[in-house]
Scaffold this motif. Structure first.
Motif, PDB file in Angstrom:
ATOM      1  N   GLY A 193       6.745 -30.337 -25.406  1.00 27.38           N
ATOM      2  CA  GLY A 193       8.054 -29.775 -25.723  1.00 27.38           C
ATOM      3  C   GLY A 193       8.137 -28.271 -25.685  1.00 27.38           C
ATOM      4  O   GLY A 193       9.016 -27.674 -26.317  1.00 27.38           O
ATOM      5  N   LEU A 194       7.233 -27.636 -24.934  1.00 26.37           N
ATOM      6  CA  LEU A 194       7.306 -26.184 -24.802  1.00 26.37           C
ATOM      7  C   LEU A 194       8.584 -25.800 -24.055  1.00 26.37           C
ATOM      8  O   LEU A 194       8.913 -26.390 -23.030  1.00 26.37           O
ATOM      9  N   VAL A 195       9.298 -24.811 -24.571  1.00 27.57           N
ATOM     10  CA  VAL A 195      10.525 -24.337 -23.925  1.00 27.57           C
ATOM     11  C   VAL A 195      10.232 -22.989 -23.286  1.00 27.57           C
ATOM     12  O   VAL A 195       9.932 -22.014 -23.979  1.00 27.57           O
ATOM     13  N   LEU A 196      10.325 -22.946 -21.963  1.00 26.81           N
ATOM     14  CA  LEU A 196      10.044 -21.724 -21.218  1.00 26.81           C
ATOM     15  C   LEU A 196      11.332 -21.045 -20.807  1.00 26.81           C
ATOM     16  O   LEU A 196      12.264 -21.687 -20.314  1.00 26.81           O
ATOM     17  N   GLU A 197      11.361 -19.744 -21.002  1.00 24.04           N
ATOM     18  CA  GLU A 197      12.467 -18.939 -20.528  1.00 24.04           C
ATOM     19  C   GLU A 197      11.899 -17.739 -19.788  1.00 24.04           C
ATOM     20  O   GLU A 197      10.693 -17.467 -19.829  1.00 24.04           O
ATOM     21  N   GLU A 198      12.787 -17.016 -19.124  1.00 23.43           N
ATOM     22  CA  GLU A 198      12.353 -15.886 -18.306  1.00 23.43           C
ATOM     23  C   GLU A 198      13.306 -14.718 -18.494  1.00 23.43           C
ATOM     24  O   GLU A 198      14.517 -14.916 -18.616  1.00 23.43           O
ATOM     25  N   ILE A 199      12.762 -13.520 -18.542  1.00 23.11           N
ATOM     26  CA  ILE A 199      13.584 -12.322 -18.678  1.00 23.11           C
ATOM     27  C   ILE A 199      14.021 -11.853 -17.293  1.00 23.11           C
ATOM     28  O   ILE A 199      13.271 -11.984 -16.331  1.00 23.11           O
ATOM     29  N   ARG A 200      15.230 -11.350 -17.169  1.00 22.23           N
ATOM     30  CA  ARG A 200      15.713 -10.766 -15.921  1.00 22.23           C
ATOM     31  C   ARG A 200      16.475  -9.477 -16.210  1.00 22.23           C
ATOM     32  O   ARG A 200      17.314  -9.483 -17.110  1.00 22.23           O
ATOM     33  N   PRO A 201      16.249  -8.406 -15.490  1.00 22.12           N
ATOM     34  CA  PRO A 201      15.200  -8.237 -14.491  1.00 22.12           C
ATOM     35  C   PRO A 201      13.804  -8.283 -15.125  1.00 22.12           C
ATOM     36  O   PRO A 201      13.651  -8.048 -16.316  1.00 22.12           O
ATOM     37  N   LEU A 202      12.830  -8.565 -14.296  1.00 19.65           N
ATOM     38  CA  LEU A 202      11.459  -8.615 -14.778  1.00 19.65           C
ATOM     39  C   LEU A 202      11.007  -7.231 -15.253  1.00 19.65           C
ATOM     40  O   LEU A 202      11.482  -6.210 -14.762  1.00 19.65           O
ATOM     41  N   VAL A 203      10.066  -7.222 -16.192  1.00 18.14           N
ATOM     42  CA  VAL A 203       9.547  -5.943 -16.691  1.00 18.14           C
ATOM     43  C   VAL A 203       8.032  -5.843 -16.511  1.00 18.14           C
ATOM     44  O   VAL A 203       7.443  -4.815 -16.848  1.00 18.14           O
TER      45      VAL A 203
END
Length: 269
Positions: A193-203
């Motif tokens: 149940g890991l919830v993955l998200e991503e930042i945009r723009p990348l840093v």
């Protein structure tokens, strides 16, 4: 520029990787950020167990470098859990940080998540300029001046990410025996149940042109830096153009499935 003084930063690095350590330390000193090295594991042998919880997306470790990488990241998760801190940022020692990294680190202290990717492995800063529209995100929300959301077609790696204490506990259970590669995120999502998200723009970007990869060495992959400069540029642009087109195609399919009404999309880059 806000200084994320309360953000714990772990940098995974080999004890004898002096050039890599100087590289990441120079960036931390520039931002006046405190950090802690986690000595990377380089096992002589490895052994995986068949009695583990896995899914159709499971990617078992296939060599000592992958096994050591998984062990090293597990050490970072354990250190976060033992510290009782709410979150931490985990970087590999070839991470190249954007100028806005401290602001994003500060904003992530105020945000709830399991794991938020700050960069993608094998993606340099120049490559990102040519392919920043591949893999669109959805269910996006504002984090400071950035967007954070779920990726339709995730491909992340381990070069840099923020992780909560809750997310670290999930990953410790998901890969306790280091049976899977450290970035087997799809498997960890389905099994724990890991919830993955991503930042945009990348840093965060990976300086793979300078440092290469122990895992790629073991797999027998050719180094990017061994290619001629012209050939490397042409191949990288062609590759990321294909990724961009695939991202647009995935977005079209995603919307045609009728999920648009409950999705807040962001093309902010």
């Amino acid at each position: 520029m806000r200084i994320a003084s309360q953000t714990k930063i772990y940098v995974i690095s080999g004890v004898h990787s002096h050039e890599r350590r100087r590289f990441i330390k120079a960036q931390m000193d520039l931002f006046c950020l405190e950090f802690e090295f986690i000595d990377a594991c380089f096992p002589e042998t490895f052994c995986v167990s068949n009695q583990v919880c896995s899914s159709a997306f499971a990617i078992p470790v296939s060599g000592k470098a992958e096994y050591g990488c998984a062990q090293s990241h597990q050490m970072a998760y354990q250190r976060l859990v033992d510290s009782a801190l709410d979150m931490a940022i985990v970087l590999e020692d070839d991470a190249e940080l954007s100028s806005d990294f401290p602001n994003v680190a500060y904003a992530l202290q105020q945000t709830d998540y399991d794991l938020c990717m700050l960069g993608q492995s094998k993606l340099t800063r120049d490559q990102y300029k040519h392919a920043k529209y591949y893999y669109p995100i959805y269910d996006a929300r504002r984090v400071g001046d950035r967007w954070m959301g779920r990726s339709i077609s995730p491909r992340y790696g381990n070069v840099g990410y923020a992780i909560s204490n809750r997310g670290a506990q999930k990953l410790l259970r998901a890969n306790s025996g280091c049976n899977f590669v450290a970035d087997n995120w799809a498997n960890f999502e389905l099994t724990h149940g890991l919830v993955l998200e991503e930042i945009r723009p990348l840093v965060v970007f990976e300086d793979c042109l300078r440092f290469g990869s122990h895992i790629d060495d073991e797999r027998g992959h050719c180094h990017v830096e061994q290619l001629s400069k012209e050939n490397a540029v042409f191949r990288s642009r062609l590759y990321w153009l294909a990724k961009s087109l695939k991202g647009h195609f995935d977005l079209a399919v995603f919307l045609l499935r009728g999920r648009a009404d409950r999705t807040r999309r962001s093309w902010k880059r």
